[in-house]
Design a protein around this motif. Structure first.
Motif, PDB file in Angstrom:
ATOM      1  N   SER A 141      38.449  24.480  50.428  1.00 55.61           N
ATOM      2  CA  SER A 141      39.621  25.218  50.908  1.00 55.61           C
ATOM      3  C   SER A 141      39.457  26.720  50.773  1.00 55.61           C
ATOM      4  O   SER A 141      40.158  27.487  51.441  1.00 55.61           O
ATOM      5  CB  SER A 141      40.852  24.780  50.112  1.00 55.61           C
ATOM      6  OG  SER A 141      40.729  25.190  48.755  1.00 55.61           O
ATOM      7  N   SER A 169      38.079  23.899  44.655  1.00 55.49           N
ATOM      8  CA  SER A 169      37.054  23.352  45.547  1.00 55.49           C
ATOM      9  C   SER A 169      35.732  24.101  45.421  1.00 55.49           C
ATOM     10  O   SER A 169      34.654  23.502  45.544  1.00 55.49           O
ATOM     11  CB  SER A 169      37.546  23.352  47.000  1.00 55.49           C
ATOM     12  OG  SER A 169      37.879  24.655  47.438  1.00 55.49           O
ATOM     13  N   LEU A 174      37.643  15.623  47.039  1.00 52.96           N
ATOM     14  CA  LEU A 174      38.742  16.588  46.964  1.00 52.96           C
ATOM     15  C   LEU A 174      38.735  17.258  45.584  1.00 52.96           C
ATOM     16  O   LEU A 174      38.311  16.666  44.595  1.00 52.96           O
ATOM     17  CB  LEU A 174      40.083  15.885  47.197  1.00 52.96           C
ATOM     18  CG  LEU A 174      40.236  15.134  48.521  1.00 52.96           C
ATOM     19  CD1 LEU A 174      41.633  14.512  48.615  1.00 52.96           C
ATOM     20  CD2 LEU A 174      39.995  16.061  49.712  1.00 52.96           C
ATOM     21  N   ASN A 196      35.315  22.877  55.784  1.00 53.99           N
ATOM     22  CA  ASN A 196      36.553  23.639  55.661  1.00 53.99           C
ATOM     23  C   ASN A 196      37.382  23.479  56.924  1.00 53.99           C
ATOM     24  O   ASN A 196      36.838  23.433  58.029  1.00 53.99           O
ATOM     25  CB  ASN A 196      36.247  25.119  55.424  1.00 53.99           C
ATOM     26  CG  ASN A 196      37.484  26.004  55.568  1.00 53.99           C
ATOM     27  OD1 ASN A 196      37.667  26.682  56.585  1.00 53.99           O
ATOM     28  ND2 ASN A 196      38.349  25.974  54.571  1.00 53.99           N
ATOM     29  N   ARG A 221      44.976  16.366  56.224  1.00 56.89           N
ATOM     30  CA  ARG A 221      44.290  15.113  55.908  1.00 56.89           C
ATOM     31  C   ARG A 221      43.821  14.419  57.182  1.00 56.89           C
ATOM     32  O   ARG A 221      42.700  13.891  57.232  1.00 56.89           O
ATOM     33  CB  ARG A 221      45.234  14.213  55.106  1.00 56.89           C
ATOM     34  CG  ARG A 221      44.591  12.940  54.611  1.00 56.89           C
ATOM     35  CD  ARG A 221      45.456  12.277  53.535  1.00 56.89           C
ATOM     36  NE  ARG A 221      46.800  11.983  53.996  1.00 56.89           N
ATOM     37  CZ  ARG A 221      47.906  12.584  53.544  1.00 56.89           C
ATOM     38  NH1 ARG A 221      47.831  13.516  52.629  1.00 56.89           N
ATOM     39  NH2 ARG A 221      49.097  12.243  54.010  1.00 56.89           N
ATOM     40  N   CYS A 246      35.399  18.801  50.579  1.00 51.13           N
ATOM     41  CA  CYS A 246      36.438  19.570  51.261  1.00 51.13           C
ATOM     42  C   CYS A 246      36.631  20.902  50.548  1.00 51.13           C
ATOM     43  O   CYS A 246      37.052  20.941  49.389  1.00 51.13           O
ATOM     44  CB  CYS A 246      37.743  18.777  51.291  1.00 51.13           C
ATOM     45  SG  CYS A 246      37.597  17.221  52.198  1.00 51.13           S
ATOM     46  N   LEU A 293      40.680  16.161  58.549  1.00 52.58           N
ATOM     47  CA  LEU A 293      39.501  15.920  57.718  1.00 52.58           C
ATOM     48  C   LEU A 293      39.018  14.474  57.847  1.00 52.58           C
ATOM     49  O   LEU A 293      37.815  14.210  57.940  1.00 52.58           O
ATOM     50  CB  LEU A 293      39.817  16.254  56.262  1.00 52.58           C
ATOM     51  CG  LEU A 293      40.048  17.746  55.957  1.00 52.58           C
ATOM     52  CD1 LEU A 293      40.588  17.926  54.544  1.00 52.58           C
ATOM     53  CD2 LEU A 293      38.767  18.551  56.149  1.00 52.58           C
ATOM     54  N   ILE A 305      34.723  11.206  50.612  1.00 53.98           N
ATOM     55  CA  ILE A 305      35.412  12.479  50.846  1.00 53.98           C
ATOM     56  C   ILE A 305      35.824  13.019  49.489  1.00 53.98           C
ATOM     57  O   ILE A 305      36.637  12.398  48.787  1.00 53.98           O
ATOM     58  CB  ILE A 305      36.647  12.291  51.748  1.00 53.98           C
ATOM     59  CG1 ILE A 305      36.239  11.716  53.110  1.00 53.98           C
ATOM     60  CG2 ILE A 305      37.394  13.609  51.927  1.00 53.98           C
ATOM     61  CD1 ILE A 305      37.422  11.363  54.001  1.00 53.98           C
TER      62      ILE A 305
END
Length: 298
Positions: free
Chosen positions: A56, A61, A156, A85, A139, A54, A142, A154
């Motif tokens: 941002s 990230s 983060l 994104n 959330r 993920c 995603l 996933i």
């Protein structure tokens, strides 16, 4: 409410390994070691995993993606990386920066477009914190994309300092000893979330992102809110680190060394059995209250 982001210099590049300074090489080696150790300690990535990173547009990230791409080349297991994104349609968001940057890397990526900004702006009153609703909507978007595309993990970008700050947020404001685990299963049980930067200090990420000249995109939607409890905890932690360097690292290590018998949760440790003779059952709360009433009547 209309928040316009400043213009960003789109520098979609990574510093070439042969031109990296000795300081950057040393820092990069430390980050690779810390991320690799977190992956190994918590079993974050397995052979055949499809990892959704993920992204941002922030320093955390970007650093996570960069280090994972480096580790992927020599990893003991085979896994794929896709950078994802969520474009929340915030006014002034420079939509070209991330695609340009990711194309320059040759990494697989996808941009999800969902106007969560309008929802948050409409629902949350002016001056109130937006993070809870914003993060919930983000959330959801995603997770939905991850499920639809068969991602097994996933990733983060939360780092060591985030994990420590969350612990204190729960302690100070929610009266519980809990935090932000390096690996977890989502509430609905369908997704495994990993935090590869769990051992990485924020200061190192700041230095690495600056050296690599990542094209940072600030989030003025939540970053500009001064009344956040997390910001208060962050200031406290910064003061601690100034007064006693290394304190945050010590606390971080403590989160991985829990002693249930030294706390006060009877659900985690059998205090009833400790030192008990076993001859009679323990009186419950009602029985003790009945005894108290009897004393009062005497």
């Amino acid at each position: 409410m209309s928040t316009v982001l400043p213009l960003i210099d789109p520098r979609p590049r990574l510093r070439a390994p042969q031109t990296a300074s000795p300081a950057l090489q040393k820092l990069g080696k430390r980050l690779r070691h810390q991320v690799g150790r977190a992956i190994a300690d918590f079993g974050m990535i397995e052979d055949g995993d499809k990892v959704m990173v993920c992204l941002s547009g922030g320093k955390d990230s970007y650093t996570m993606l960069d280090i994972l791409l480096q580790l992927q080349k020599k990893a003991p297991v085979s896994f794929s990386i896709t950078a994802v994104n969520l474009d929340q349609k915030q006014p002034g968001f420079p939509e070209h920066i991330l695609p340009t940057y990711l194309e320059s890397l040759g990494v697989d990526f996808h941009i999800i477009e969902q106007d969560t900004y309008s929802v948050v702006s409409r629902v949350i009153p002016e001056g109130k914190t937006m993070c809870s609703l914003c993060s919930r909507l983000r959330r959801g978007a995603l997770y939905t994309y991850a499920e639809a595309n068969g991602f097994t993990k996933i990733a983060l970008g939360h780092h060591r300092d985030d994990l420590v700050a969350t612990f204190f947020l729960n302690l100070f404001f929610h009266a519980k000893l809990s935090g932000m685990p390096p690996k977890l299963r989502s509430d609905d049980g369908r997704h495994v979330v990993i935090r590869p930067l769990a051992y990485v200090a924020e200061a190192d990420i700041v230095a690495y992102a600056d050296e690599q000249a990542f094209p940072i995109i600030p989030c003025n939607l939540c970053g500009s809110q001064e009344n956040l409890q997390r910001k208060q905890v962050g200031l406290m932690m910064q003061q601690w680190e100034r007064d006693t360097p290394g304190r945050i690292e010590t606390i971080s290590r403590a989160l991985g060394d829990i002693r249930p018998s030294q706390l006060s949760d009877p659900k985690l440790f059998d205090f009833l059995a400790l030192g008990a003779s076993g001859a009679t059952a323990h009186a419950d709360l009602q029985a003790w209250h009945s005894s108290e009433s009897a004393i009062g009547d005497a």
